[in-house]
Enzyme design. Structure first.
Site, PDB file in Angstrom:
ATOM      1  N   CYS A  13       0.839  -1.195   0.000  1.00 49.66           N
ATOM      2  CA  CYS A  13       0.000   0.000   0.000  1.00 49.66           C
ATOM      3  C   CYS A  13       0.877   1.249   0.000  1.00 49.66           C
ATOM      4  CB  CYS A  13      -0.932   0.017   1.220  1.00 49.66           C
ATOM      5  SG  CYS A  13      -0.085   0.278   2.782  1.00 49.66           S
ATOM      6  N   CYS A  16       3.410   1.702   2.739  1.00 49.75           N
ATOM      7  CA  CYS A  16       4.675   0.998   2.545  1.00 49.75           C
ATOM      8  C   CYS A  16       5.658   1.889   1.793  1.00 49.75           C
ATOM      9  CB  CYS A  16       4.455  -0.294   1.760  1.00 49.75           C
ATOM     10  SG  CYS A  16       3.409  -1.499   2.582  1.00 49.75           S
ATOM     11  N   ASP A 434      11.298  28.661 -31.433  1.00 48.84           N
ATOM     12  CA  ASP A 434      12.480  29.079 -32.185  1.00 48.84           C
ATOM     13  C   ASP A 434      12.163  28.936 -33.674  1.00 48.84           C
ATOM     14  OD1 ASP A 434      15.306  29.694 -32.614  1.00 48.84           O
ATOM     15  OD2 ASP A 434      15.461  27.590 -33.229  1.00 48.84           O
ATOM     16  N   ASP A 636      15.810  23.675 -30.937  1.00 46.27           N
ATOM     17  CA  ASP A 636      16.570  22.502 -31.365  1.00 46.27           C
ATOM     18  C   ASP A 636      18.075  22.702 -31.356  1.00 46.27           C
ATOM     19  OD1 ASP A 636      16.742  24.261 -33.572  1.00 46.27           O
ATOM     20  OD2 ASP A 636      17.097  22.570 -34.916  1.00 46.27           O
ATOM     21  N   ASP A 640      19.792  27.266 -27.993  1.00 43.88           N
ATOM     22  CA  ASP A 640      18.471  27.267 -27.364  1.00 43.88           C
ATOM     23  C   ASP A 640      18.506  26.668 -25.958  1.00 43.88           C
ATOM     24  OD1 ASP A 640      17.239  28.328 -29.659  1.00 43.88           O
ATOM     25  OD2 ASP A 640      17.069  26.340 -30.555  1.00 43.88           O
TER      26      ASP A 640
END
Length: 752
Positions: A13, A16, A434, A636, A640
């Site tokens: 549970c 735990c 971008d 990318d 960036d």
């Protein structure tokens, strides 16, 4: 600091999970620990100079559980081991549920006369014999329910309590009360009471809870279906070319540098670079793209994708855990094991939940016994409170949805690094895109090469040589376009001395004893270089949406290049879809304003932040955040990375650089901006699902515990039967997991 992910065993549970978290956090050198009950994983940040994984595992063992490092598991066998473990656990539960179900049914039939107060002639009275019921119930109580007692004892030694504690206390109360009534019936008769027994309650409650765990176990297994699908994509063997012969070997034996032959219809075994032949490859399984991609010498291929039309040979560049597929699996596993901020409330509740329920149960017994003087009534309400309380549903509400959501993202070519990113994504208000490589294809082409002195005496070729020789030293996409243009003109490149890249401005260096500078209008003005000779051409190029790049030699303008970068086919549709989701879309670029606005108009973006240098991008994102907006940055390139890290959610294009991907929270493998739309829709669907789960879990306990305590008895004279309480408790967790599994049917909506 180092980070490790541990696979956990033995949790029953959410309490735990809290116990394991406390045990690991107590190890000296552990900086941070997060235990995910749904994924059965622990993510640990620790100082290797102070502790190690063995010490952390020992702490988990001492707490009564077990753990092993997830990263040590082989890509192919790790999930197989997990599957075998779940199957073994399910078989054990099936045996116990079967035995408990058969015995429980007999006990209930024998108890019907007592329950109904009627004489039922079809039921033999000997079935209600308390000694027979004692014999039948004992194996259910102590064999079927063995794990409840073991886990209760472990929790007791740690001075904690778990869901198993409640079950053990509740069923033991019913069993031992019945045992006392069986052994000493005269004690009850002396007080004018019937020595009723409740063996069937103990047996049926244990059986129903085990049945719920069986369903829960199987349902939780389905939440990691995405990982099994990903692993199942991998080829089992590879056909190598060795000494001129074709040799089939297991994929584990493929080494970097091996030449692999792939025929039509076969899976590509590992990542590599095509060296011979052409074909088309279906990359949908990894990228989500349905259109096959043409491959020819020099192109990269991804392991687990399918070769469609032709045969080709490729050289292996990444094998084993370094392949794209292996990294995706690892990333999804990490995401599924992480915690979302929305889970903090549930964690706080489960921390005190079990002790509070025990206190409520004791209080319930005292109140009813003092008010009614009826030990049977007090017992039934007390057992009902202990049995119906279930922190498991709270513990499963968030992680199961996160597991399914991140897995579904991977199926759609979207890698989500953590649950926090998944949660924040649904709150995004502004998307910053971008331009180069994100909105556009990132493969610019030189369309115009204009010179001040025309083409006399090979002037243009000489300038192309100067420009391309200098740009060969730069990693910028525009520089690559200039070099490709020179190659198409069959121009021989020269060596460069004193090369320097000026961030956001251009490049400069000495080529064949000439000082060459290539860059923006702004930079030329800063250098006091007169650009008037080609100014009208520059304005014309920018009006057409092309980037104008100046070429100066020895401090004088000699040429002007027009460079165009085609817009991705899906960019316009993606921008419209984002706007329909109620998001503000902003373009961020270092390009000049006129060119940027031309491209923005074409894709439908209204707000443009142009002429922003790389070192200013992060500050620009910060300025948008200062407006009170939750900002996502999509990029990318290397330049960036700071902006991706600054944004509330960084989204990188998978076709971009490793640095950008490392700095981001979400990666679009295919590079298609439609992936952003899908990611946001998936985030919103997942958070909606989590809220539903938390609502059900909280309402269940808020309503269930008072009813079990007998709040309705003074009004309707009705008490909740502990058997019904057990059934409700068992299926509360199943209902939460089942609701989370609805996310598996998620399909992105077309909004563009």
């Amino acid at each position: 600091m180092e980070n490790a992910t541990l696979k956990l065993r033995g949790m029953s549970c959410a309490s735990c999970a809290r116990s394991i978290e406390d045990a690991i956090s107590s190890v000296p050198g552990v900086n941070e620990c997060s235990v995910n009950f749904g994924a059965e994983q622990a993510t640990v940040d620790y100082d290797p100079r102070t502790t190690d994984l063995q010490a952390i595992q020992d702490a988990v063992d001492a707490a009564g559980y077990s753990a092993y490092p997830l990263q040590e598991q082989n890509l192919m066998t790790g999930e197989d081991d997990e599957k075998r473990y779940r199957q073994k656990e399910s078989r054990d539960l099936v045996r116990k549920v079967t035995v408990g179900g058969i015995i429980g049914t007999v006990l209930v039939i024998g108890s019907l006369p007592m329950m109904t107060g009627l004489q039922l002639p079809l039921i033999p009275m000997w079935l209600h014999n308390p000694w027979l019921q004692l014999v039948l119930t004992t194996p259910v109580q102590f064999w079927c329910g063995y794990s409840f007692y073991v886990n209760t004892w472990k929790a007791f030694k740690r001075h904690t309590a778990t869901m198993d504690t409640l079950i053990a206390l509740g069923t033991s109360a019913a069993y031992f009360y019945s045992l006392f009534a069986t052994l000493f019936p005269g004690f009850f008769m002396a007080q004018g009471l019937m020595p009723d027994v409740y063996y069937e309650t103990a047996a049926i409650v244990i059986t129903l809870i085990l049945l719920g765990r069986l369903f829960e176990n199987r349902a939780k297994g389905q939440t990691s279906e995405a990982i099994r699908k990903l692993i199942g994509l991998q080829a089992k063997t590879a056909r190598l070319i060795r000494n001129g012969r074709e040799v089939d070997v297991p994929i584990e034996q493929v080494q970097i540098g091996d030449v692999v032959l792939v025929r039509p219809g076969e899976k590509i075994p590992v990542d590599g670079e095509v060296v011979d032949g052409t074909s088309t490859v279906d990359e949908a399984m990894v990228t989500g793209e349905s259109v096959a991609v043409k491959k020819q010498p020099g192109d990269e291929v991804i392991g687990a994708t399918i070769n469609k039309t032709g045969s080709f040979k490729f050289r292996a560049t990444r094998v084993g855990k370094d392949t794209v597929l292996a990294q995706i699996v690892q990333l999804v596993q990490q995401a599924q094991g992480s915690k979302a901020p929305i889970q903090r409330l549930a964690d706080q509740v489960t921390g005190w939940f079990v002790p509070a329920v025990i206190a409520i149960a004791i209080f319930t017994f005292i109140i009813w016994y003092n008010m009614m003087g009826n030990v049977t009534l007090a017992l039934i309400t007390t057992v009902g409170v202990l049995i119906i309380a279930c922190p498991c549903a709270l513990g499963l509400a968030t992680p199961t949805s996160v597991m399914v959501g991140t897995g579904k993202g991977a199926e759609n070519g979207i890698l989500i690094k953590g649950a926090e990113s998944l949660e924040i994504a649904h709150q995004i208000q502004t998307i910053v895109l971008d331009k180069t490589g994100t909105i556009t294809q990132g493969k610019p082409t030189v369309t115009d090469f204009l010179t001040v002195n025309g083409t006399l005496n090979g002037n243009e070729i000489k300038l192309i040589q100067l420009a391309a020789s200098l740009e060969r030293n730069s990693e910028h996409p525009l520089a690559e376009a200039v070099v490709r243009y020179a190659q198409s003109q069959e121009v021989t490149l020269a060596d460069v001395k004193d090369f320097e890249a000026v961030a956001g401005s251009g490049v400069q260096g000495i080529v064949t004893n000439r000082f060459v500078q290539i860059g923006t209008q702004r930079w030329m003005e800063e250098l006091s270089i007169n650009t008037q000779a080609l100014q009208q051409d520059k304005e014309r190029l920018e009006y057409l949406g092309k980037t104008a790049v100046w070429l100066a030699v020895d401090g004088e303008i000699k040429g002007l290049m027009g460079i165009a970068d085609a817009i991705k086919p899906t960019s316009t549709q993606a921008v419209r879809a984002l706007q329909k989701l109620g998001l503000e879309v902003v373009m961020l670029t270092g390009d000049n304003r006129r060119t940027a606005e031309s491209i923005a108009r074409e894709v439908g973006i209204k707000r443009v932040l142009a002429e922003v240098r790389p070192d200013q991008k992060a500050a620009t994102v910060q300025a948008l955040q200062a407006e009170g907006k939750i900002v996502a940055m999509v990029g990318d390139g290397i330049n960036d990375a700071p902006a991706l890290a600054q944004a509330d959610v960084g989204i990188s294009i998978g076709t971009g650089t490793d640095v950008a991907i490392a700095a981001s929270d979400i990666t679009l493998i295919s590079g298609d901006l439609q992936g952003i739309v899908t990611a946001i829709q998936l985030s919103r669907a997942t958070i909606r699902n989590i809220r539903q789960n938390l609502f059900f879990a909280f309402i269940y306990n808020v309503a269930g515990i008072p009813i079990a305590a007998g709040i309705l008895f003074p009004i309707f004279g009705w008490l909740l039967n502990p058997i019904i309480a057990g059934a409700a408790m068992a299926f509360s967790s199943v209902s939460v997991v089942t609701n989370a599994l609805r996310l598996r049917s998620f399909q992105p909506k077309t909004l563009g």
